[in-house]
Motif scaffolding. Structure first.
Motif, PDB file in Angstrom:
ATOM      1  N   GLY A 213       0.814  -1.202   0.000  1.00  0.00           N
ATOM      2  CA  GLY A 213       0.000   0.000   0.000  1.00  0.00           C
ATOM      3  C   GLY A 213       0.851   1.256   0.000  1.00  0.00           C
ATOM      4  N   PRO A 214       0.243   2.409   0.334  1.00  0.00           N
ATOM      5  CA  PRO A 214       0.989   3.671   0.344  1.00  0.00           C
ATOM      6  C   PRO A 214       2.132   3.658   1.336  1.00  0.00           C
ATOM      7  CG  PRO A 214      -1.393   4.046   0.487  1.00  0.00           C
ATOM      8  CD  PRO A 214      -1.169   2.582   0.689  1.00  0.00           C
ATOM      9  N   LEU A 215       3.135   4.447   1.064  1.00  0.00           N
ATOM     10  CA  LEU A 215       4.253   4.579   1.994  1.00  0.00           C
ATOM     11  C   LEU A 215       3.813   5.375   3.223  1.00  0.00           C
ATOM     12  CD1 LEU A 215       5.773   3.539  -0.490  1.00  0.00           C
ATOM     13  CD2 LEU A 215       7.645   5.081   0.135  1.00  0.00           C
ATOM     14  N   PRO A 216       4.530   5.243   4.325  1.00  0.00           N
ATOM     15  CA  PRO A 216       4.130   5.934   5.558  1.00  0.00           C
ATOM     16  C   PRO A 216       4.074   7.449   5.382  1.00  0.00           C
ATOM     17  CG  PRO A 216       5.794   4.268   6.011  1.00  0.00           C
ATOM     18  CD  PRO A 216       5.713   4.391   4.530  1.00  0.00           C
ATOM     19  N   ASP A 217       3.138   8.095   6.088  1.00  0.00           N
ATOM     20  CA  ASP A 217       3.058   9.550   6.072  1.00  0.00           C
ATOM     21  C   ASP A 217       4.378  10.144   6.541  1.00  0.00           C
ATOM     22  OD1 ASP A 217       0.468   9.274   5.284  1.00  0.00           O
ATOM     23  OD2 ASP A 217      -0.430   9.947   7.163  1.00  0.00           O
ATOM     24  N   GLY A 218       4.766  11.249   5.929  1.00  0.00           N
ATOM     25  CA  GLY A 218       6.027  11.895   6.285  1.00  0.00           C
ATOM     26  C   GLY A 218       7.179  11.518   5.394  1.00  0.00           C
ATOM     27  N   THR A 219       6.992  10.501   4.536  1.00  0.00           N
ATOM     28  CA  THR A 219       8.042  10.121   3.596  1.00  0.00           C
ATOM     29  C   THR A 219       8.317  11.277   2.638  1.00  0.00           C
ATOM     30  OG1 THR A 219       7.401   7.790   3.722  1.00  0.00           O
ATOM     31  CG2 THR A 219       8.706   8.468   1.807  1.00  0.00           C
ATOM     32  N   ARG A 220       9.590  11.533   2.363  1.00  0.00           N
ATOM     33  CA  ARG A 220       9.979  12.666   1.527  1.00  0.00           C
ATOM     34  C   ARG A 220      10.272  12.221   0.104  1.00  0.00           C
ATOM     35  NH1 ARG A 220       9.471  17.671   3.813  1.00  0.00           N
ATOM     36  NH2 ARG A 220      11.507  18.433   3.140  1.00  0.00           N
ATOM     37  N   VAL A 221       9.812  13.033  -0.855  1.00  0.00           N
ATOM     38  CA  VAL A 221      10.138  12.834  -2.256  1.00  0.00           C
ATOM     39  C   VAL A 221      10.672  14.151  -2.808  1.00  0.00           C
ATOM     40  CG1 VAL A 221       8.467  10.988  -2.644  1.00  0.00           C
ATOM     41  CG2 VAL A 221       7.768  13.362  -2.967  1.00  0.00           C
ATOM     42  N   THR A 222      11.397  14.073  -3.907  1.00  0.00           N
ATOM     43  CA  THR A 222      12.041  15.251  -4.489  1.00  0.00           C
ATOM     44  C   THR A 222      11.497  15.497  -5.890  1.00  0.00           C
ATOM     45  OG1 THR A 222      14.045  14.809  -3.225  1.00  0.00           O
ATOM     46  CG2 THR A 222      14.245  16.300  -5.099  1.00  0.00           C
ATOM     47  N   VAL A 223      11.184  16.772  -6.172  1.00  0.00           N
ATOM     48  CA  VAL A 223      10.690  17.185  -7.478  1.00  0.00           C
ATOM     49  C   VAL A 223      11.644  18.226  -8.043  1.00  0.00           C
ATOM     50  CG1 VAL A 223       8.807  18.321  -8.735  1.00  0.00           C
ATOM     51  CG2 VAL A 223       8.290  16.705  -6.891  1.00  0.00           C
ATOM     52  N   ASN A 224      12.006  18.062  -9.310  1.00  0.00           N
ATOM     53  CA  ASN A 224      12.848  19.032 -10.024  1.00  0.00           C
ATOM     54  C   ASN A 224      12.078  19.617 -11.199  1.00  0.00           C
ATOM     55  OD1 ASN A 224      15.342  18.763  -8.538  1.00  0.00           O
ATOM     56  ND2 ASN A 224      15.549  16.736  -9.470  1.00  0.00           N
ATOM     57  N   GLY A 225      12.335  20.895 -11.476  1.00  0.00           N
ATOM     58  CA  GLY A 225      11.779  21.522 -12.670  1.00  0.00           C
ATOM     59  C   GLY A 225      10.486  22.287 -12.455  1.00  0.00           C
ATOM     60  N   ALA A 226       9.833  22.091 -11.304  1.00  0.00           N
ATOM     61  CA  ALA A 226       8.585  22.820 -11.050  1.00  0.00           C
ATOM     62  C   ALA A 226       8.847  24.180 -10.420  1.00  0.00           C
ATOM     63  CB  ALA A 226       7.667  22.002 -10.145  1.00  0.00           C
ATOM     64  N   ALA A 227      10.048  24.381  -9.898  1.00  0.00           N
ATOM     65  CA  ALA A 227      10.443  25.637  -9.262  1.00  0.00           C
ATOM     66  C   ALA A 227      11.964  25.671  -9.288  1.00  0.00           C
ATOM     67  CB  ALA A 227       9.904  25.719  -7.834  1.00  0.00           C
ATOM     68  N   PRO A 228      12.563  26.852  -9.094  1.00  0.00           N
ATOM     69  CA  PRO A 228      14.027  26.903  -9.041  1.00  0.00           C
ATOM     70  C   PRO A 228      14.570  25.970  -7.951  1.00  0.00           C
ATOM     71  CG  PRO A 228      13.105  29.111  -9.209  1.00  0.00           C
ATOM     72  CD  PRO A 228      11.941  28.188  -8.987  1.00  0.00           C
ATOM     73  N   GLY A 229      15.585  25.216  -8.310  1.00  0.00           N
ATOM     74  CA  GLY A 229      16.147  24.271  -7.357  1.00  0.00           C
ATOM     75  C   GLY A 229      15.244  23.068  -7.159  1.00  0.00           C
ATOM     76  N   GLN A 230      15.571  22.277  -6.143  1.00  0.00           N
ATOM     77  CA  GLN A 230      14.783  21.094  -5.830  1.00  0.00           C
ATOM     78  C   GLN A 230      13.656  21.437  -4.874  1.00  0.00           C
ATOM     79  OE1 GLN A 230      17.545  18.158  -4.297  1.00  0.00           O
ATOM     80  NE2 GLN A 230      17.894  17.306  -6.329  1.00  0.00           N
ATOM     81  N   THR A 231      12.543  20.747  -5.040  1.00  0.00           N
ATOM     82  CA  THR A 231      11.398  20.912  -4.153  1.00  0.00           C
ATOM     83  C   THR A 231      11.184  19.622  -3.394  1.00  0.00           C
ATOM     84  OG1 THR A 231      10.344  22.464  -5.696  1.00  0.00           O
ATOM     85  CG2 THR A 231       8.941  21.462  -4.024  1.00  0.00           C
ATOM     86  N   GLN A 232      11.232  19.697  -2.075  1.00  0.00           N
ATOM     87  CA  GLN A 232      11.016  18.536  -1.227  1.00  0.00           C
ATOM     88  C   GLN A 232       9.541  18.482  -0.828  1.00  0.00           C
ATOM     89  OE1 GLN A 232      13.325  16.183  -0.339  1.00  0.00           O
ATOM     90  NE2 GLN A 232      14.816  17.218  -1.640  1.00  0.00           N
ATOM     91  N   LEU A 233       8.900  17.344  -1.108  1.00  0.00           N
ATOM     92  CA  LEU A 233       7.499  17.162  -0.768  1.00  0.00           C
ATOM     93  C   LEU A 233       7.357  16.045   0.257  1.00  0.00           C
ATOM     94  CD1 LEU A 233       5.838  17.317  -4.325  1.00  0.00           C
ATOM     95  CD2 LEU A 233       6.269  19.196  -2.723  1.00  0.00           C
ATOM     96  N   THR A 234       6.345  16.150   1.077  1.00  0.00           N
ATOM     97  CA  THR A 234       6.084  15.152   2.117  1.00  0.00           C
ATOM     98  C   THR A 234       4.815  14.390   1.768  1.00  0.00           C
ATOM     99  OG1 THR A 234       7.113  16.533   3.812  1.00  0.00           O
ATOM    100  CG2 THR A 234       5.659  14.786   4.564  1.00  0.00           C
ATOM    101  N   LEU A 235       4.911  13.063   1.737  1.00  0.00           N
ATOM    102  CA  LEU A 235       3.762  12.237   1.380  1.00  0.00           C
ATOM    103  C   LEU A 235       2.754  12.183   2.521  1.00  0.00           C
ATOM    104  CD1 LEU A 235       5.471   9.143  -0.325  1.00  0.00           C
ATOM    105  CD2 LEU A 235       4.453  11.123  -1.448  1.00  0.00           C
ATOM    106  N   GLN A 236       1.491  12.262   2.128  1.00  0.00           N
ATOM    107  CA  GLN A 236       0.375  12.002   3.023  1.00  0.00           C
ATOM    108  C   GLN A 236      -0.546  11.017   2.309  1.00  0.00           C
ATOM    109  OE1 GLN A 236      -0.088  13.134   6.190  1.00  0.00           O
ATOM    110  NE2 GLN A 236       1.894  14.195   6.103  1.00  0.00           N
ATOM    111  N   ASN A 237      -0.799   9.876   2.948  1.00  0.00           N
ATOM    112  CA  ASN A 237      -1.567   8.809   2.285  1.00  0.00           C
ATOM    113  C   ASN A 237      -0.931   8.414   0.955  1.00  0.00           C
ATOM    114  OD1 ASN A 237      -3.589   8.694   4.329  1.00  0.00           O
ATOM    115  ND2 ASN A 237      -4.569  10.501   3.429  1.00  0.00           N
ATOM    116  N   GLY A 238       0.389   8.470   0.908  1.00  0.00           N
ATOM    117  CA  GLY A 238       1.125   8.020  -0.272  1.00  0.00           C
ATOM    118  C   GLY A 238       1.236   9.028  -1.386  1.00  0.00           C
ATOM    119  N   ALA A 239       0.727  10.266  -1.213  1.00  0.00           N
ATOM    120  CA  ALA A 239       0.747  11.248  -2.296  1.00  0.00           C
ATOM    121  C   ALA A 239       1.149  12.618  -1.764  1.00  0.00           C
ATOM    122  CB  ALA A 239      -0.613  11.326  -2.972  1.00  0.00           C
ATOM    123  N   ALA A 240       1.683  13.447  -2.659  1.00  0.00           N
ATOM    124  CA  ALA A 240       2.029  14.829  -2.336  1.00  0.00           C
ATOM    125  C   ALA A 240       1.768  15.683  -3.564  1.00  0.00           C
ATOM    126  CB  ALA A 240       3.495  14.941  -1.914  1.00  0.00           C
TER     127      ALA A 240
END
Length: 266
Positions: free
Chosen positions: A90-117
């Motif tokens: 199932g979804p990964l635990p809440d609070g898990t961090r993922v990284t997004v590039n290209g949506a804003a200058p530099g890297q954007t760190q997002l925190t999963l809630q219910n497996g999504a951010a």
């Protein structure tokens, strides 16, 4: 019965029932082990140790999905980026961090809630933008294969309408030409300039509320070409339009301005 690894580290103990001992153990990190069972014996039975059994503990595989809505947008329009990371459990635990590039200058760190951010941005410039996301894993969950997509951001198309103040006018009177610049994304900013080219002579004017004016008394008899150019900016495309102002002599020497389109927006 004690269960130990190759370093004689105790994994746990289990009680014999019907000649069997079963241990349930939760591993917190990926590793390779050789496990053996050790029976210490009693007054009736000798102690014994089993052969070692290889055991490979791997991290849980994960899958990352990446979406952007809308995938084709205009300058200033919000684009919502959604990252989802799941596993066979199932979804990964809440609070898990993922990284997004290209949506804003530099890297954007997002925190999963219910497996999504999600991440919303309205600052993308005109052009094609590659947005990517990745999850690097942790001791329990393996890294997911990165994903990327392209978001196309366009400027708003502009169009120009030209009108004149005098139709007809007495020869020699001042004639005011008006250019109205519009688009589907609103009006260009005030103080931006447009260029009127009247009979080959350029005149600069500033937009106010999408409208600019130029006054002239130099129209010659005959046909005078009037062209309006808008250079555009980071949000709006450039455009031009041209018309002919035709002077027609009559007995009272009055000029009639006929407007006919000679070039559409560009």
């Amino acid at each position: 019965v004690r269960f130990v690894d190759q370093s004689n580290r105790l994994l746990g103990t289990a009680t014999i029932a019907g000649g069997h001992a079963v241990l349930s153990h939760t591993f917190t990190a990926a590793q390779a082990l050789n496990v053996s069972a050790v029976y210490s014996g009693d007054v009736n039975f000798k102690a014994s140790t089993s052969l070692r059994v290889p055991l490979s503990v791997v991290r849980v595989p994960t899958t990352l999905t990446l979406t952007a809505s809308p995938a084709r947008s205009f300058i200033g329009q919000p684009v919502v980026v959604t990252v989802t990371v799941t596993s066979q459990f199932g979804p990964l635990p809440d609070g898990t961090r993922v990284t997004v590039n290209g949506a804003a200058p530099g890297q954007t760190q997002l925190t999963l809630q219910n497996g999504a951010a999600t991440f919303s941005t309205a600052s993308l410039t005109a052009g094609n933008h590659t947005i990517s996301a990745f999850y690097g894993g942790d001791p329990t969950f393996a890294a997911a294969a990165p994903r990327s997509l392209t978001v196309q951001v366009s400027k708003y198309q502009t169009s120009i309408v030209i009108s004149s103040s005098e139709q007809p006018s007495t020869f020699g009177d001042a004639v005011t030409f008006t250019a109205t610049v519009t688009s589907g994304g609103g009006l260009p900013p005030d103080t931006e300039s447009v260029t009127f080219i009247i009979g080959g002579v350029p005149h600069q004017a500033r937009l106010t509320g999408g409208i600019a004016h130029v006054q002239t008394v130099s129209l010659a008899r005959g046909s005078t070409q009037v062209v309006v150019l808008y250079a555009g900016d980071a949000q709006f495309t450039n455009s031009f339009k041209g018309v002919f102002a035709d002077h027609q002599s009559g007995a009272d020497d009055r000029r009639h301005l006929r407007v006919r389109l000679v070039a559409a927006q560009h």
